[in-house]
Motif scaffolding. Structure first.
Motif, PDB file in Angstrom:
ATOM      1  N   THR A  53       0.740  -1.121   0.047  1.00 49.32           N
ATOM      2  CA  THR A  53       0.137  -0.064   0.135  1.00 49.32           C
ATOM      3  C   THR A  53       0.899   1.130  -0.139  1.00 49.32           C
ATOM      4  OG1 THR A  53      -1.886  -1.166   1.176  1.00 49.32           O
ATOM      5  CG2 THR A  53      -1.689   1.295   1.311  1.00 49.32           C
ATOM      6  N   GLY A  54       0.564   1.926  -0.863  1.00 50.62           N
ATOM      7  CA  GLY A  54       1.362   3.599  -0.837  1.00 50.62           C
ATOM      8  C   GLY A  54       0.740   4.630  -0.355  1.00 50.62           C
ATOM      9  N   GLY A  55      -0.468   4.367   0.161  1.00 50.78           N
ATOM     10  CA  GLY A  55      -1.118   5.721   0.817  1.00 50.78           C
ATOM     11  C   GLY A  55      -1.761   5.249   1.964  1.00 50.78           C
ATOM     12  N   PRO A  56      -2.685   6.075   2.648  1.00 53.31           N
ATOM     13  CA  PRO A  56      -3.026   5.939   4.002  1.00 53.31           C
ATOM     14  C   PRO A  56      -4.125   4.876   4.103  1.00 53.31           C
ATOM     15  CG  PRO A  56      -4.295   7.907   2.856  1.00 53.31           C
ATOM     16  CD  PRO A  56      -3.071   7.401   2.041  1.00 53.31           C
ATOM     17  N   ILE A  57      -3.923   4.242   5.310  1.00 51.81           N
ATOM     18  CA  ILE A  57      -4.719   3.132   5.996  1.00 51.81           C
ATOM     19  C   ILE A  57      -5.455   3.271   7.154  1.00 51.81           C
ATOM     20  CG2 ILE A  57      -4.158   0.853   6.838  1.00 51.81           C
ATOM     21  CD1 ILE A  57      -1.664   0.574   5.540  1.00 51.81           C
ATOM     22  N   ALA A  58      -6.640   2.812   7.078  1.00 52.76           N
ATOM     23  CA  ALA A  58      -7.706   2.950   8.205  1.00 52.76           C
ATOM     24  C   ALA A  58      -8.338   1.674   8.540  1.00 52.76           C
ATOM     25  CB  ALA A  58      -8.465   3.958   8.010  1.00 52.76           C
ATOM     26  N   GLU A  59      -8.356   1.314   9.953  1.00 50.08           N
ATOM     27  CA  GLU A  59      -9.061   0.462  10.690  1.00 50.08           C
ATOM     28  C   GLU A  59     -10.165   0.726  11.482  1.00 50.08           C
ATOM     29  OE1 GLU A  59      -7.086  -3.207  13.299  1.00 50.08           O
ATOM     30  OE2 GLU A  59      -6.865  -1.250  14.015  1.00 50.08           O
ATOM     31  N   THR A  60     -11.120   0.109  11.583  1.00 49.83           N
ATOM     32  CA  THR A  60     -12.133   0.177  12.646  1.00 49.83           C
ATOM     33  C   THR A  60     -12.151  -1.115  13.765  1.00 49.83           C
ATOM     34  OG1 THR A  60     -13.703  -1.144  11.622  1.00 49.83           O
ATOM     35  CG2 THR A  60     -13.612   1.165  10.994  1.00 49.83           C
ATOM     36  N   GLY A  61     -12.158  -0.531  14.957  1.00 49.64           N
ATOM     37  CA  GLY A  61     -12.140  -1.615  16.045  1.00 49.64           C
ATOM     38  C   GLY A  61     -10.487  -2.099  16.336  1.00 49.64           C
ATOM     39  N   THR A  62     -10.052  -1.007  17.085  1.00 48.17           N
ATOM     40  CA  THR A  62      -8.653  -1.247  17.301  1.00 48.17           C
ATOM     41  C   THR A  62      -8.237  -2.374  18.521  1.00 48.17           C
ATOM     42  OG1 THR A  62      -8.315   1.211  17.058  1.00 48.17           O
ATOM     43  CG2 THR A  62      -6.417   0.233  18.158  1.00 48.17           C
ATOM     44  N   GLY A  63      -9.313  -2.475  19.425  1.00 50.26           N
ATOM     45  CA  GLY A  63      -8.810  -3.542  20.550  1.00 50.26           C
ATOM     46  C   GLY A  63      -7.539  -3.046  21.332  1.00 50.26           C
ATOM     47  N   TYR A  64      -6.999  -3.900  21.417  1.00 49.48           N
ATOM     48  CA  TYR A  64      -5.493  -3.428  21.952  1.00 49.48           C
ATOM     49  C   TYR A  64      -4.633  -3.472  21.020  1.00 49.48           C
ATOM     50  CZ  TYR A  64      -7.560  -3.820  26.625  1.00 49.48           C
ATOM     51  OH  TYR A  64      -8.456  -3.440  27.702  1.00 49.48           O
TER      52      TYR A  64
END
Length: 212
Positions: A53-64
């Motif tokens: 991936t060359g650009g920004p990354i997002a995630e929902t639900g970090t947990g720990y």
């Protein structure tokens, strides 16, 4: 969110060598009795996707932070990563885990906070936006993804039939993603009991102009 994700790291024969950041996140999840971490099979997939991936990354639900640690460990240097966790206690502990990574941001609150920083090249829907519950409508990939960006929705049970089923009935959330008109989507089986859906945005179509 995997129901026994944290416990999956107890068996070194299945996990292998872990990136140090992932090991730290797993230790935090164990210390706080959190069972729902990203499984190793899913983590290795996220690591590979982030590396391309060359650009920004997002995630929902970090947990720990286990899934986020896999993403951060795989992403090229300088890649901006954002993760949202609705539990403020977990969000604070996860944020502390990434203090040495200024390119990583952990936000407390509802998963919709990721929309403030869209679009993304890679979007991992784990703690919201999947459409798996009636109160959680699916995220809109046309708004959240760059053209040709990738969305990942994990923790499905493999289904040998079409349409896919879950507990004997059609799996409508999975069908939503597999047939989404803005995505080229496939399902990957990571383990006998674990499947992940990957969708790549098809790009923004342009209406052709008539010749003048």
């Amino acid at each position: 969110m995997s129901l026994s994700g944290t416990a999956a790291y107890d068996d070194p024969t299945t996990t292998g060598a872990l990136p140090p950041l992932v090991q730290r996140a797993v230790t935090a999840a164990r210390a706080h009795g959190f069972p729902y971490s990203c499984r190793p099979e899913q983590g290795r997939l996220l690591h590979a996707l982030a590396s391309a991936t060359g650009g920004p990354i997002a995630e929902t639900g970090t947990g720990y932070g286990v899934g986020l640690a896999w993403l951060t460990s795989g992403a090229p240097p300088g890649t901006h990563l954002i993760s949202v966790e609705r539990d403020p206690h977990r969000a604070a502990i996860a944020a502390e885990l990434f203090t040495d990574h200024p390119n990583v941001t952990v936000l407390p609150g509802d998963w919709h906070h990721i929309t403030d920083h869209a679009p993304y090249d890679l979007l991992v829907l784990d703690g919201g936006g999947t459409g798996k519950t009636p109160t959680d409508p699916p995220a809109d990939p046309t708004h959240l993804l760059t053209p040709h960006g990738t969305v990942v929705i994990d923790d499905f049970t493999p289904s040998p039939t079409w349409p896919p089923t879950h507990n004997g009935t059609p799996d409508h959330p999975r069908l939503h993603w597999l047939t989404h008109p803005a995505l080229h989507t496939t399902e990957i089986h990571l383990a006998p009991d674990l499947a992940t859906v990957l969708g790549r945005r098809t790009g923004v179509s342009q209406r052709r102009r008539s010749p003048s």
